[in-house]
Design an enzyme around this catalytic site. Structure first.
Site, PDB file in Angstrom:
ATOM      1  N   LYS A 283       0.841  -1.210   0.000  1.00 44.88           N
ATOM      2  CA  LYS A 283       0.000   0.000   0.000  1.00 44.88           C
ATOM      3  C   LYS A 283       0.879   1.265   0.000  1.00 44.88           C
ATOM      4  O   LYS A 283       1.892   1.291  -0.688  1.00 44.88           O
ATOM      5  CB  LYS A 283      -0.965  -0.053   1.185  1.00 44.88           C
TER       6      LYS A 283
ATOM      7  N   HIS B 160      -8.853  -3.526  -5.886  1.00 49.51           N
ATOM      8  CA  HIS B 160      -8.720  -3.556  -4.423  1.00 49.51           C
ATOM      9  C   HIS B 160      -9.782  -2.648  -3.793  1.00 49.51           C
ATOM     10  O   HIS B 160     -10.167  -1.627  -4.373  1.00 49.51           O
ATOM     11  CB  HIS B 160      -7.315  -3.101  -4.013  1.00 49.51           C
TER      12      HIS B 160
ATOM     13  N   GLU C  82     -11.465 -10.572  -0.660  1.00 50.39           N
ATOM     14  CA  GLU C  82     -11.057  -9.722   0.461  1.00 50.39           C
ATOM     15  C   GLU C  82     -12.304  -9.054   1.037  1.00 50.39           C
ATOM     16  O   GLU C  82     -12.681  -7.956   0.586  1.00 50.39           O
ATOM     17  CB  GLU C  82     -10.086  -8.650  -0.013  1.00 50.39           C
TER      18      GLU C  82
ATOM     19  N   SER D 129      -6.575  -9.147   7.086  1.00 51.54           N
ATOM     20  CA  SER D 129      -6.008  -9.471   8.413  1.00 51.54           C
ATOM     21  C   SER D 129      -5.435 -10.882   8.477  1.00 51.54           C
ATOM     22  O   SER D 129      -5.550 -11.560   9.496  1.00 51.54           O
ATOM     23  CB  SER D 129      -7.050  -9.278   9.519  1.00 51.54           C
TER      24      SER D 129
ATOM     25  N   GLY E 123      -0.805  -5.548   6.149  1.00 45.71           N
ATOM     26  CA  GLY E 123       0.047  -5.200   7.302  1.00 45.71           C
ATOM     27  C   GLY E 123       1.151  -6.207   7.579  1.00 45.71           C
ATOM     28  O   GLY E 123       2.312  -5.832   7.803  1.00 45.71           O
TER      29      GLY E 123
HETATM   30  P1  PGA Z   1      -4.475  -6.461   5.652  1.00 50.91           P
HETATM   31  O1  PGA Z   1      -4.686  -5.951   4.155  1.00 50.91           O
HETATM   32  O2  PGA Z   1      -3.761  -7.770   5.593  1.00 50.91           O
HETATM   33  O3  PGA Z   1      -3.645  -5.374   6.304  1.00 50.91           O
HETATM   34  O4  PGA Z   1      -5.821  -6.588   6.276  1.00 50.91           O
HETATM   35  C1  PGA Z   1      -5.019  -6.841   3.122  1.00 50.91           C
HETATM   36  C2  PGA Z   1      -5.256  -6.095   1.835  1.00 50.91           C
HETATM   37  O5  PGA Z   1      -5.810  -5.001   1.862  1.00 50.91           O
HETATM   38  O6  PGA Z   1      -4.886  -6.584   0.751  1.00 50.91           O
END
Ligand code: PGA
Length: 270
Positions: A11, A96, A168, A222, A244
């Site tokens: 990101k 996304h 997602e 997550s 993350g």
């Molecule tokens: P996240 O993000 O693992 O921080 O929840 C996943 C994503 O947005 O692809």
């Protein structure tokens, strides 16, 4: 069994080329023993080229985080598929929830991007997923099916081979801008299994059984070392798109190791 794909979506979290290079190098060296899992990272645009140079001789691949559907022109703030290819990208993440839900990207726009990426041979990680409200209202199937049908409009069976679907659920993405005021938590194995099966059934229905069988559907939201195994053990889950937890080798590599452990029946990558 399908080959696992684990992607790291950085990101706008890694701000300098120097930092991106260091992180990429560490990740590349900690996955030297990975033989059966496909792995990419998606650094911010400014560091794509340098990161590619750093990891050129390793198994790590790179992805663009988005792109425009026109190759060249007066489009302030956009990036072309040709620039992603020039930087050495193998994949592009499209659809996304952040560009969809924060910047209003529509299924139609995403569809044009998907077609453009395919035209140039880039592999597409196409993200879909419902919000917490949509799920509460019983719209999970409807939202995901319409995202699939509208974003894949005009894609041939042959082209679908270059696409990986990322389920997602918006409510599981660790992003307070996307989820104001709700408690963010990963999908449970039961929730994820049922959504992935629904997506695979949709692909089977629209594109036929063989494609439905081999297309990869990865999970994002997550995902971490603590829940990766229970998610990756699910038949219809073929990897993860990690936000993350992809920002350091300490949190990213263990997820890749888990995927490798679950890949005993898969041929080694060449
Ligand atoms: P996240 O993000 O693992 O921080 O929840 C996943 C994503 O947005 O692809």
């Amino acid at each position: 069994m399908r080959r696992f794909l684990i992607g790291g979506n950085w990101k706008m979290q890694v701000l300098t080329v120097d930092d991106a290079e260091k992180k990429a190098q560490t990740i590349a060296s900690t996955i030297e023993n990975i033989k059966r899992v496909e792995v990419f990272i998606a650094p911010p645009f400014n560091s794509l080229f340098n990161v590619k140079q750093i990891i050129a001789k390793t198994k790590l691949r790179i992805a663009g985080q988005n792109m425009h559907y026109i190759e060249q022109g007066a489009f302030t703030g956009q990036i072309s598929v040709l620039s992603l290819l020039d930087a050495g990208c193998n994949y592009v993440i499209l659809g996304h929830s952040e560009p969809r839900r924060i910047f209003g990207e529509s299924n139609q726009t995403i569809n044009l991007k998907v077609l453009k990426a395919l035209q140039h041979g880039l592999k597409v990680v196409l993200c879909i997923g419902e919000t917490a409200k949509e799920r509460e209202e019983g719209l999970t199937r409807e939202i995901n099916s319409s995202q699939l049908s509208e974003c894949l409009f005009g894609v041939s069976d042959e082209e679908l081979k270059k696409i990986i679907i990322a389920y997602e659920p918006v409510w599981a993405i660790n992003n307070p801008y996307l989820n104001p005021g709700i408690e963010i938590k990963p999908a449970t194995p039961t929730q994820a299994a049922s959504a992935h099966k629904m997506i695979r059934d949709w692909i089977r229905k629209e594109f036929g059984n063989p494609i439905g069988e081999w297309i990869r559907i990865i999970y994002g939201g997550s995902m971490s070392q603590s829940n990766a195994r229970e998610l990756l053990e699910i038949t219809d889950i073929d990897g993860g798109l990690i936000g993350g937890a992809s920002l350091t080798a300490e949190s990213f590599t263990p997820i890749i190791q888990i995927a490798e452990e679950l890949s005993k029946d898969i041929e080694e990558l060449r």
